[in-house]
Write an enzyme that holds these catalytic residues in place. Structure first.
Site, PDB file in Angstrom:
ATOM      1  N   ASN A 144       0.863  -1.179   0.000  1.00 47.46           N
ATOM      2  CA  ASN A 144       0.000   0.000   0.000  1.00 47.46           C
ATOM      3  C   ASN A 144       0.902   1.233   0.000  1.00 47.46           C
ATOM      4  OD1 ASN A 144      -1.858   2.004   0.456  1.00 47.46           O
ATOM      5  ND2 ASN A 144      -2.347   1.402   2.566  1.00 47.46           N
ATOM      6  N   TRP A 145       1.089   1.803  -1.187  1.00 51.94           N
ATOM      7  CA  TRP A 145       2.012   2.942  -1.296  1.00 51.94           C
ATOM      8  C   TRP A 145       1.428   4.228  -0.730  1.00 51.94           C
ATOM      9  CZ3 TRP A 145       4.266   2.629  -6.992  1.00 51.94           C
ATOM     10  CH2 TRP A 145       5.118   1.512  -7.071  1.00 51.94           C
ATOM     11  N   LYS A 146       0.130   4.242  -0.476  1.00 55.13           N
ATOM     12  CA  LYS A 146      -0.535   5.475  -0.013  1.00 55.13           C
ATOM     13  C   LYS A 146      -0.241   6.611  -1.004  1.00 55.13           C
ATOM     14  CE  LYS A 146      -0.366   3.561   4.588  1.00 55.13           C
ATOM     15  NZ  LYS A 146      -0.306   3.745   6.015  1.00 55.13           N
ATOM     16  N   HIS A 195      -9.854   1.703   4.837  1.00 48.91           N
ATOM     17  CA  HIS A 195      -8.583   1.936   5.541  1.00 48.91           C
ATOM     18  C   HIS A 195      -8.792   3.008   6.615  1.00 48.91           C
ATOM     19  CE1 HIS A 195      -4.448   3.040   6.365  1.00 48.91           C
ATOM     20  NE2 HIS A 195      -4.089   1.894   5.796  1.00 48.91           N
ATOM     21  N   GLU A 244      -5.963  -3.822  11.119  1.00 42.74           N
ATOM     22  CA  GLU A 244      -4.936  -2.792  11.159  1.00 42.74           C
ATOM     23  C   GLU A 244      -5.138  -1.900  12.388  1.00 42.74           C
ATOM     24  OE1 GLU A 244      -2.925  -2.262   7.108  1.00 42.74           O
ATOM     25  OE2 GLU A 244      -4.431  -0.723   7.362  1.00 42.74           O
ATOM     26  N   GLY A 272       2.276   2.839  10.582  1.00 45.03           N
ATOM     27  CA  GLY A 272       3.275   3.862  10.292  1.00 45.03           C
ATOM     28  C   GLY A 272       4.095   4.304  11.487  1.00 45.03           C
ATOM     29  N   SER A 298       3.145  -1.628  10.413  1.00 44.48           N
ATOM     30  CA  SER A 298       4.590  -1.679  10.634  1.00 44.48           C
ATOM     31  C   SER A 298       5.219  -3.045  10.377  1.00 44.48           C
ATOM     32  CB  SER A 298       4.922  -1.178  12.048  1.00 44.48           C
ATOM     33  OG  SER A 298       4.543   0.172  12.189  1.00 44.48           O
ATOM     34  N   GLY A 348       2.688  -0.892   4.374  1.00 47.46           N
ATOM     35  CA  GLY A 348       2.738   0.509   3.965  1.00 47.46           C
ATOM     36  C   GLY A 348       4.185   0.969   3.822  1.00 47.46           C
TER      37      GLY A 348
HETATM   38  P1  PGA Z   1       2.520   0.709   7.694  1.00 41.73           P
HETATM   39  O1  PGA Z   1       1.101   0.902   6.983  1.00 41.73           O
HETATM   40  O2  PGA Z   1       3.115  -0.570   7.145  1.00 41.73           O
HETATM   41  O3  PGA Z   1       3.309   1.919   7.322  1.00 41.73           O
HETATM   42  O4  PGA Z   1       2.272   0.596   9.157  1.00 41.73           O
HETATM   43  C1  PGA Z   1       0.201  -0.157   6.847  1.00 41.73           C
HETATM   44  C2  PGA Z   1      -1.099   0.327   6.286  1.00 41.73           C
HETATM   45  O5  PGA Z   1      -1.560   1.420   6.668  1.00 41.73           O
HETATM   46  O6  PGA Z   1      -1.719  -0.344   5.435  1.00 41.73           O
END
Ligand code: PGA
Length: 213
Positions: A7-9, A92, A140, A146, A176, A197
């Site tokens: 998930n590159w956001k 999300h 999540e 993050g 994470s 992410g």
């Molecule tokens: P993260 O994000 O790996 O940076 O914690 C995961 C997500 O929000 O899908």
């Protein structure tokens, strides 16, 4: 089968994404037991797909519109995404935070299904509704997203029971995940995959996660 979803956001432009693919494919070892799904920002999906033609990856959207096609300026409906992506992340926590409602989430799930896109429903805890349409549920916890503070794998397994998922539902964890902690998660057969992410922004780290599963 395990699912590893990038998930590159809201990250990367086209040149950066092309560079990502180049490095990723120089290190990625496809594994028949692992489905890799890449979710770039909408406008990058098609050019990256062209570039990765013939490679063993699937494509996903980070969201989709709660409205069907029509006069909805700026929306990206499932109608447009069909045939471009196989998966779409829905609900999300970052979208919920931005005002997405339960009824929009329900609409998105239905529209994704109608257009043969597999929705991956994200939930933050046992309070978020799990809809019948979701064959993939991603747990999540907000505190783990993050932050570098992943949830303990044992807790993730416990949460699967608390969420009361139907047996055929695929249980995904996100928060994470990185090349180091993935081994501890991967030792739990109850977890069917990962939504990644931050670590997915680095092609070498993402390839390493896949390798370490
Ligand atoms: P993260 O994000 O790996 O940076 O914690 C995961 C997500 O929000 O899908």
């Amino acid at each position: 089968m395990k699912y590893v979803i990038a998930n590159w956001k809201a990250n990367k432009n086209l040149p950066e994404a092309r560079e990502w693919l180049k490095i990723f494919f120089s290190q990625y070892v496809p594994n028949p037991d692992c489905t890799v799904v890449i979710c770039p920002p909408f406008p990058l999906i098609y050019p990256l797909q062209q570039e990765a033609a013939g490679k063993k990856v699937m494509w996903g959207a980070q969201d989709l519109s709660a409205t069907d096609r029509g006069a909805f300026t700026g929306e990206v409906p499932a109608y447009t995404l069909q045939d471009l992506v196989s998966y779409a992340v829905v609900g999300h926590s970052e979208r919920r935070q931005a005002g997405e409602t339960q009824s929009q989430i329900e609409q998105k799930l239905m529209l994704a299904r109608t257009f043969h896109i597999e929705p991956i429903l994200c939930v933050r805890n046992t309070e978020d509704v799990i809809y019948e349409e979701a064959a993939f549920v991603a747990y999540e916890p907000v505190a783990a997203i993050g932050t570098g503070n992943n949830e303990d794998p044992e807790e993730v397994v416990k949460m699967k029971k608390q969420l009361n998922l139907r047996t055929q539902v695929k249980y995904i964890y996100g928060g994470s995940v990185n090349p180091d902690n993935i081994r501890a998660f991967a030792s739990h057969p109850e977890i069917d995959g990962y939504l990644v992410g931050t670590a997915s922004l680095d092609p070498a780290a993402f390839a390493e996660i896949i390798k370490n599963i």
